[in-house]
Scaffold this active site. Structure first.
Site, PDB file in Angstrom:
ATOM      1  N   VAL A   1       0.813  -1.224   0.000  1.00  0.00           N
ATOM      2  CA  VAL A   1       0.000   0.000   0.000  1.00  0.00           C
ATOM      3  C   VAL A   1       0.845   1.272   0.000  1.00  0.00           C
ATOM      4  O   VAL A   1       0.312   2.366  -0.165  1.00  0.00           O
ATOM      5  CB  VAL A   1      -1.003   0.058   1.181  1.00  0.00           C
ATOM      6  CG1 VAL A   1      -2.029  -1.052   1.070  1.00  0.00           C
ATOM      7  CG2 VAL A   1      -0.293   0.036   2.515  1.00  0.00           C
TER       8      VAL A   1
ATOM      9  N   SER B   1      -9.066   2.488  14.340  1.00  0.00           N
ATOM     10  CA  SER B   1      -8.692   1.983  15.663  1.00  0.00           C
ATOM     11  C   SER B   1      -9.332   2.858  16.727  1.00  0.00           C
ATOM     12  O   SER B   1      -9.530   4.062  16.522  1.00  0.00           O
ATOM     13  CB  SER B   1      -7.170   2.034  15.841  1.00  0.00           C
ATOM     14  OG  SER B   1      -6.831   1.771  17.183  1.00  0.00           O
TER      15      SER B   1
ATOM     16  N   TYR C   1       0.673   6.590  14.658  1.00  0.00           N
ATOM     17  CA  TYR C   1      -0.477   5.674  14.548  1.00  0.00           C
ATOM     18  C   TYR C   1      -1.778   6.388  14.921  1.00  0.00           C
ATOM     19  O   TYR C   1      -2.775   6.307  14.194  1.00  0.00           O
ATOM     20  CB  TYR C   1      -0.231   4.472  15.461  1.00  0.00           C
ATOM     21  CG  TYR C   1      -1.265   3.377  15.375  1.00  0.00           C
ATOM     22  CD1 TYR C   1      -1.313   2.530  14.276  1.00  0.00           C
ATOM     23  CD2 TYR C   1      -2.186   3.177  16.399  1.00  0.00           C
ATOM     24  CE1 TYR C   1      -2.251   1.505  14.199  1.00  0.00           C
ATOM     25  CE2 TYR C   1      -3.119   2.149  16.338  1.00  0.00           C
ATOM     26  CZ  TYR C   1      -3.142   1.321  15.231  1.00  0.00           C
ATOM     27  OH  TYR C   1      -4.080   0.311  15.157  1.00  0.00           O
TER      28      TYR C   1
ATOM     29  N   ALA D   1      -2.358   9.602  14.910  1.00  0.00           N
ATOM     30  CA  ALA D   1      -2.653  10.625  13.894  1.00  0.00           C
ATOM     31  C   ALA D   1      -3.223   9.980  12.637  1.00  0.00           C
ATOM     32  O   ALA D   1      -4.203  10.467  12.051  1.00  0.00           O
ATOM     33  CB  ALA D   1      -1.382  11.402  13.557  1.00  0.00           C
TER      34      ALA D   1
ATOM     35  N   LYS E   1      -4.808   7.103  12.313  1.00  0.00           N
ATOM     36  CA  LYS E   1      -6.155   6.538  12.492  1.00  0.00           C
ATOM     37  C   LYS E   1      -7.204   7.648  12.636  1.00  0.00           C
ATOM     38  O   LYS E   1      -8.338   7.485  12.178  1.00  0.00           O
ATOM     39  CB  LYS E   1      -6.169   5.594  13.700  1.00  0.00           C
ATOM     40  CG  LYS E   1      -5.316   4.335  13.505  1.00  0.00           C
ATOM     41  CD  LYS E   1      -5.794   3.482  12.342  1.00  0.00           C
ATOM     42  CE  LYS E   1      -5.066   2.139  12.251  1.00  0.00           C
ATOM     43  NZ  LYS E   1      -5.479   1.324  11.117  1.00  0.00           N
TER      44      LYS E   1
HETATM   45  N1  NAD Z   1      -4.772  -5.798  16.900  1.00  0.00           N
HETATM   46  C1  NAD Z   1      -5.337  -4.746  17.475  1.00  0.00           C
HETATM   47  O1  NAD Z   1      -5.453  -4.695  18.726  1.00  0.00           O
HETATM   48  C2  NAD Z   1      -5.876  -3.618  16.637  1.00  0.00           C
HETATM   49  C3  NAD Z   1      -6.647  -2.639  17.275  1.00  0.00           C
HETATM   50  C4  NAD Z   1      -7.168  -1.588  16.524  1.00  0.00           C
HETATM   51  C5  NAD Z   1      -6.927  -1.524  15.168  1.00  0.00           C
HETATM   52  N2  NAD Z   1      -6.175  -2.482  14.560  1.00  0.00           N
HETATM   53  C6  NAD Z   1      -5.969  -2.345  13.122  1.00  0.00           C
HETATM   54  O2  NAD Z   1      -6.355  -3.520  12.480  1.00  0.00           O
HETATM   55  C7  NAD Z   1      -5.658  -3.624  11.234  1.00  0.00           C
HETATM   56  C8  NAD Z   1      -5.089  -5.008  11.123  1.00  0.00           C
HETATM   57  O3  NAD Z   1      -4.125  -5.198  12.132  1.00  0.00           O
HETATM   58  P1  NAD Z   1      -3.938  -6.589  12.881  1.00  0.00           P
HETATM   59  O4  NAD Z   1      -4.024  -6.326  14.326  1.00  0.00           O
HETATM   60  O5  NAD Z   1      -4.794  -7.625  12.268  1.00  0.00           O
HETATM   61  O6  NAD Z   1      -2.391  -6.883  12.617  1.00  0.00           O
HETATM   62  P2  NAD Z   1      -1.646  -7.707  11.507  1.00  0.00           P
HETATM   63  O7  NAD Z   1      -0.198  -7.416  11.666  1.00  0.00           O
HETATM   64  O8  NAD Z   1      -2.061  -9.129  11.569  1.00  0.00           O
HETATM   65  O9  NAD Z   1      -2.211  -7.097  10.145  1.00  0.00           O
HETATM   66  C9  NAD Z   1      -1.619  -6.037   9.475  1.00  0.00           C
HETATM   67  C10 NAD Z   1      -1.528  -6.434   8.016  1.00  0.00           C
HETATM   68  O10 NAD Z   1      -1.047  -5.315   7.266  1.00  0.00           O
HETATM   69  C11 NAD Z   1      -0.158  -5.814   6.295  1.00  0.00           C
HETATM   70  N3  NAD Z   1       0.707  -4.724   5.849  1.00  0.00           N
HETATM   71  C12 NAD Z   1       1.606  -4.024   6.567  1.00  0.00           C
HETATM   72  N4  NAD Z   1       2.231  -3.132   5.775  1.00  0.00           N
HETATM   73  C13 NAD Z   1       1.705  -3.299   4.519  1.00  0.00           C
HETATM   74  C14 NAD Z   1       1.946  -2.684   3.280  1.00  0.00           C
HETATM   75  N5  NAD Z   1       2.873  -1.738   3.135  1.00  0.00           N
HETATM   76  N6  NAD Z   1       1.218  -3.080   2.210  1.00  0.00           N
HETATM   77  C15 NAD Z   1       0.291  -4.058   2.339  1.00  0.00           C
HETATM   78  N7  NAD Z   1       0.017  -4.691   3.490  1.00  0.00           N
HETATM   79  C16 NAD Z   1       0.731  -4.305   4.569  1.00  0.00           C
HETATM   80  C17 NAD Z   1       0.595  -6.934   7.014  1.00  0.00           C
HETATM   81  O11 NAD Z   1       1.189  -7.823   6.102  1.00  0.00           O
HETATM   82  C18 NAD Z   1      -0.539  -7.587   7.773  1.00  0.00           C
HETATM   83  O12 NAD Z   1      -1.179  -8.557   6.976  1.00  0.00           O
HETATM   84  C19 NAD Z   1      -4.593  -2.535  11.252  1.00  0.00           C
HETATM   85  O13 NAD Z   1      -5.037  -1.448  10.456  1.00  0.00           O
HETATM   86  C20 NAD Z   1      -4.528  -2.140  12.706  1.00  0.00           C
HETATM   87  O14 NAD Z   1      -4.103  -0.811  12.861  1.00  0.00           O
HETATM   88  C21 NAD Z   1      -5.637  -3.529  15.261  1.00  0.00           C
END
Ligand code: NAD
Length: 256
Positions: free
Chosen positions: A71, A146, A159, A161, A163
């Site tokens: 991305v 988030s 992060y 900022a 979100k």
């Molecule tokens: N886990 C939590 O507690 C939590 C809480 C709130 C929000 N989120 C959000 O949920 C979403 C998913 O996170 P997650 O917790 O499942 O973690 P995760 O690490 O499993 O997922 C993140 C994904 O993003 C991909 N990624 C990273 N950089 C990339 C790039 N440059 N191009 C394409 N893909 C890329 C990674 O390969 C991975 O598959 C994120 O946006 C995160 O900010 C997570």
């Protein structure tokens, strides 16, 4: 949209792309789409992870294909969109779930760390909304934001900022793309995924604090976030656009 009194719950016969869809929350969303009867492409930067999730999607009966996407690279998102259109004919559902979290205080964060989080969590979402927003004639987009968008989390300036930006982008894109395309965001609380890392392991001090403060008394499984995304993308949410749905077990509404 259906005109019947009880709309279809699922997203059957839809074609979905989940960016950041090979691990954690994104993978759970991709598998939930497949289980609901949709065809799905789940993508990230790693060929191996893309292949592995594609196999899981096929096991669930979904049509899919294997394509990587970074991305931080606009051309990569454009190529993804072309591949998805070649595979499905048209795309109806897009989920932006790629994430990056640098841990450093505002005075210590490097420019590189700042740029990576903003690129992955915000600018990438803009590019994907624009590229797919031009290609999709109807459907729904969900951006994974988030709970941190509305909080002062220590050592996460980029992060938080990014979100907050995603929430604003979601509202603006919803206004621009209505009525054909609905755009919403989901704001998870604490979810056990690779991104959350060891902090949320059972028995850790941080985990105990989170469990205590959360009215539901625990953190979420990725599938619990996926369920809310199925709702937002389905006809059950046919009049919902520009919203940020918090899914945090009540963490955000409990006393600090
Ligand atoms: N886990 C939590 O507690 C939590 C809480 C709130 C929000 N989120 C959000 O949920 C979403 C998913 O996170 P997650 O917790 O499942 O973690 P995760 O690490 O499993 O997922 C993140 C994904 O993003 C991909 N990624 C990273 N950089 C990339 C790039 N440059 N191009 C394409 N893909 C890329 C990674 O390969 C991975 O598959 C994120 O946006 C995160 O900010 C997570």
């Amino acid at each position: 949209m259906t005109s019947e009194a009880t709309p279809a719950v699922g997203v059957e016969d839809r074609s979905a792309v989940v960016i950041g869809g090979t691990t954690g929350i994104g993978r759970a969303i991709a598998l939930a789409f497949a289980e609901t009867g949709a065809d799905v492409i789940a993508t990230s930067r790693s060929e191996d992870s893309v292949e592995s999730v594609a196999a899981e999607l096929r096991e669930r009966g979904a049509t899919t294909t294997e394509v990587t996407c970074d991305v931080r690279n606009r051309e990569s998102i454009e190529r993804l969109c072309e591949v998805a259109e070649d595979t499905f004919g048209s795309v109806n559902l897009l989920v932006n779930s790629a994430g990056s979290v640098a841990q450093a205080s505002v005075v210590e964060m490097t420019e590189e760390e700042w740029e990576r989080d903003i690129d992955v969590c915000l600018t990438g979402v803009f590019h994907a909304c624009q590229v797919f927003g031009r290609a999709m004639t109807e459907g729904s987009i969900v951006n994974v934001s988030s709970m941190s968008a509305g909080q002062a989390r220590e050592e996460r300036p980029a992060y938080c900022a990014a979100k907050s930006g995603v929430n604003g982008l979601t509202r603006a894109a919803a206004a621009d793309l209505a009525p054909e395309i609905r755009v919403n965001a989901i704001a998870p609380g604490f979810v056990k995924t690779p991104l959350a890392g060891e902090k949320l392991e059972d028995g850790s001090e941080f985990r105990e604090t989170v469990d205590e403060r959360t009215p539901m008394g625990r953190v979420a499984a990725p599938e619990e976030i996926a369920g809310s995304v199925i709702h937002l993308t389905s006809d059950t949410a046919s009049f919902t656009t520009g919203q940020v749905l918090t899914v945090d077990g009540g963490y955000d509404i409990s006393a600090q």
